[in-house]
Design a protein around this motif. Sequence first.
Motif, PDB file in Angstrom:
ATOM      1  N   ALA A  32     -15.994   0.318  -5.429  1.00 50.39           N
ATOM      2  CA  ALA A  32     -16.127  -0.126  -3.997  1.00 50.39           C
ATOM      3  C   ALA A  32     -14.812  -0.915  -3.711  1.00 50.39           C
ATOM      4  N   ILE A  33     -14.444  -1.184  -4.630  1.00 48.08           N
ATOM      5  CA  ILE A  33     -12.672  -1.568  -4.822  1.00 48.08           C
ATOM      6  C   ILE A  33     -12.420  -0.709  -2.914  1.00 48.08           C
ATOM      7  N   PHE A  34     -11.879   0.889  -3.961  1.00 39.38           N
ATOM      8  CA  PHE A  34     -11.568   1.982  -3.381  1.00 39.38           C
ATOM      9  C   PHE A  34     -12.006   2.806  -2.521  1.00 39.38           C
ATOM     10  N   ALA A  35     -13.924   2.717  -2.318  1.00 41.97           N
ATOM     11  CA  ALA A  35     -14.224   2.699  -1.217  1.00 41.97           C
ATOM     12  C   ALA A  35     -14.091   1.632   0.036  1.00 41.97           C
ATOM     13  N   VAL A  36     -14.108   0.783  -0.327  1.00 40.32           N
ATOM     14  CA  VAL A  36     -14.185  -0.471   0.635  1.00 40.32           C
ATOM     15  C   VAL A  36     -12.159  -0.114   1.604  1.00 40.32           C
ATOM     16  N   THR A  37     -10.993   0.481   0.480  1.00 38.69           N
ATOM     17  CA  THR A  37      -9.831  -0.077   1.100  1.00 38.69           C
ATOM     18  C   THR A  37      -9.607   1.635   1.969  1.00 38.69           C
ATOM     19  N   THR A  38     -10.013   2.752   0.948  1.00 39.09           N
ATOM     20  CA  THR A  38     -10.408   4.242   1.594  1.00 39.09           C
ATOM     21  C   THR A  38     -10.656   4.188   3.470  1.00 39.09           C
ATOM     22  N   ALA A  39     -11.842   3.226   3.181  1.00 41.37           N
ATOM     23  CA  ALA A  39     -13.139   3.380   4.834  1.00 41.37           C
ATOM     24  C   ALA A  39     -11.949   1.938   5.704  1.00 41.37           C
ATOM     25  N   ALA A  40     -11.108   1.566   5.305  1.00 42.23           N
ATOM     26  CA  ALA A  40     -10.404   1.006   5.921  1.00 42.23           C
ATOM     27  C   ALA A  40      -9.135   1.108   5.741  1.00 42.23           C
ATOM     28  N   LEU A  41      -8.820   1.390   5.415  1.00 42.89           N
ATOM     29  CA  LEU A  41      -7.449   2.617   5.749  1.00 42.89           C
ATOM     30  C   LEU A  41      -7.716   4.440   6.964  1.00 42.89           C
ATOM     31  N   TYR A  42      -8.803   4.668   6.568  1.00 46.93           N
ATOM     32  CA  TYR A  42      -8.973   5.532   7.572  1.00 46.93           C
ATOM     33  C   TYR A  42      -9.785   4.853   8.992  1.00 46.93           C
ATOM     34  N   PHE A  43     -10.263   3.786   9.084  1.00 44.60           N
ATOM     35  CA  PHE A  43     -10.281   3.330  10.188  1.00 44.60           C
ATOM     36  C   PHE A  43      -9.395   2.301  11.092  1.00 44.60           C
ATOM     37  N   LEU A  44      -8.836   1.455  10.409  1.00 43.58           N
ATOM     38  CA  LEU A  44      -7.714   0.957  10.910  1.00 43.58           C
ATOM     39  C   LEU A  44      -6.420   1.588  11.288  1.00 43.58           C
ATOM     40  N   ALA A  45      -6.326   2.461   9.674  1.00 40.62           N
ATOM     41  CA  ALA A  45      -4.877   3.456  10.330  1.00 40.62           C
ATOM     42  C   ALA A  45      -4.983   4.652  10.890  1.00 40.62           C
ATOM     43  N   GLY A  46      -6.185   4.633  11.251  1.00 41.68           N
ATOM     44  CA  GLY A  46      -6.530   6.515  12.660  1.00 41.68           C
ATOM     45  C   GLY A  46      -6.245   7.515  11.380  1.00 41.68           C
ATOM     46  N   ASP A  47      -7.270   7.514  10.022  1.00 43.15           N
ATOM     47  CA  ASP A  47      -6.285   8.326   8.735  1.00 43.15           C
ATOM     48  C   ASP A  47      -5.442   8.688   8.620  1.00 43.15           C
ATOM     49  N   PRO A  48      -4.406   8.121   8.487  1.00 46.81           N
ATOM     50  CA  PRO A  48      -3.016   8.641   7.588  1.00 46.81           C
ATOM     51  C   PRO A  48      -3.267   9.930   6.966  1.00 46.81           C
ATOM     52  N   ALA A  49      -1.601   9.760   6.318  1.00 44.96           N
ATOM     53  CA  ALA A  49      -1.592  11.027   5.713  1.00 44.96           C
ATOM     54  C   ALA A  49      -1.973  10.501   4.018  1.00 44.96           C
ATOM     55  N   LEU A  50      -2.429  11.549   3.268  1.00 42.46           N
ATOM     56  CA  LEU A  50      -2.740  11.206   1.973  1.00 42.46           C
ATOM     57  C   LEU A  50      -1.916  10.516   1.273  1.00 42.46           C
ATOM     58  N   TRP A  51      -0.321  10.298   1.054  1.00 44.13           N
ATOM     59  CA  TRP A  51       0.437   9.237   0.120  1.00 44.13           C
ATOM     60  C   TRP A  51      -0.202   7.780   0.452  1.00 44.13           C
ATOM     61  N   VAL A  52      -0.495   8.035   1.869  1.00 47.69           N
ATOM     62  CA  VAL A  52      -0.714   6.583   2.243  1.00 47.69           C
ATOM     63  C   VAL A  52      -2.405   5.864   1.107  1.00 47.69           C
ATOM     64  N   TYR A  53      -2.588   6.616   1.581  1.00 49.48           N
ATOM     65  CA  TYR A  53      -4.753   6.801   0.798  1.00 49.48           C
ATOM     66  C   TYR A  53      -4.049   6.023  -0.585  1.00 49.48           C
ATOM     67  N   ILE A  54      -2.653   7.446  -1.145  1.00 51.53           N
ATOM     68  CA  ILE A  54      -2.540   7.217  -2.615  1.00 51.53           C
ATOM     69  C   ILE A  54      -2.397   5.169  -3.239  1.00 51.53           C
ATOM     70  N   VAL A  55      -1.102   5.218  -1.936  1.00 46.23           N
ATOM     71  CA  VAL A  55      -0.384   4.167  -2.303  1.00 46.23           C
ATOM     72  C   VAL A  55      -1.231   3.129  -2.052  1.00 46.23           C
ATOM     73  N   GLY A  56      -1.940   2.512  -1.087  1.00 44.95           N
ATOM     74  CA  GLY A  56      -2.908   1.885  -0.595  1.00 44.95           C
ATOM     75  C   GLY A  56      -3.688   1.382  -1.263  1.00 44.95           C
ATOM     76  N   VAL A  57      -4.236   2.394  -1.771  1.00 43.85           N
ATOM     77  CA  VAL A  57      -6.146   2.501  -2.725  1.00 43.85           C
ATOM     78  C   VAL A  57      -5.280   1.231  -3.663  1.00 43.85           C
ATOM     79  N   GLY A  58      -3.893   2.868  -5.413  1.00 46.51           N
ATOM     80  CA  GLY A  58      -3.555   2.129  -5.864  1.00 46.51           C
ATOM     81  C   GLY A  58      -2.524   0.538  -5.874  1.00 46.51           C
ATOM     82  N   ALA A  59      -2.177   0.180  -4.692  1.00 43.31           N
ATOM     83  CA  ALA A  59      -2.200  -1.126  -4.379  1.00 43.31           C
ATOM     84  C   ALA A  59      -3.533  -2.108  -4.613  1.00 43.31           C
ATOM     85  N   VAL A  60      -4.000  -1.567  -3.934  1.00 36.26           N
ATOM     86  CA  VAL A  60      -5.163  -2.297  -4.215  1.00 36.26           C
ATOM     87  C   VAL A  60      -6.296  -2.503  -5.263  1.00 36.26           C
TER      88      VAL A  60
END
Length: 99
Positions: A32-60
């Motif tokens: 659930a944490i992975f899914a919510v963080t990924t969706a938040a990054l997609y919608f709030l950051a405008g589909d950023p680069a792959l490394w942003v997803y990896i770092v963001g999801v990993g940190a959260v």
Amino acid sequence: MPAACPVCGQAFEPEPGFYFGAMFVSYAFSVAIFAVTTAALYFLAGDPALWVYIVGVGAVATACTPLALRYSRALMLYWFGGVHYQPGRAHRPAPAARA
């Protein structure tokens, strides 16, 4: 973690291996944490680069791991351990330890 609650005396491990099932609950929290963080990054950051997803999801996920672990153990106690919350019981002194 203590063996029993210092306030009410509730055993935190009713039987050996009781919390084996808590890892499945913790896994569900992690998904659930992975899914919510990924969706938040997609919608709030405008589909950023792959490394942003990896770092963001990993940190959260790293930041939320202690909460997921504690809540998964608490849910196991409530669902399968026969523990029921009694708000008035926390205000009474703990039973005296017998020697």
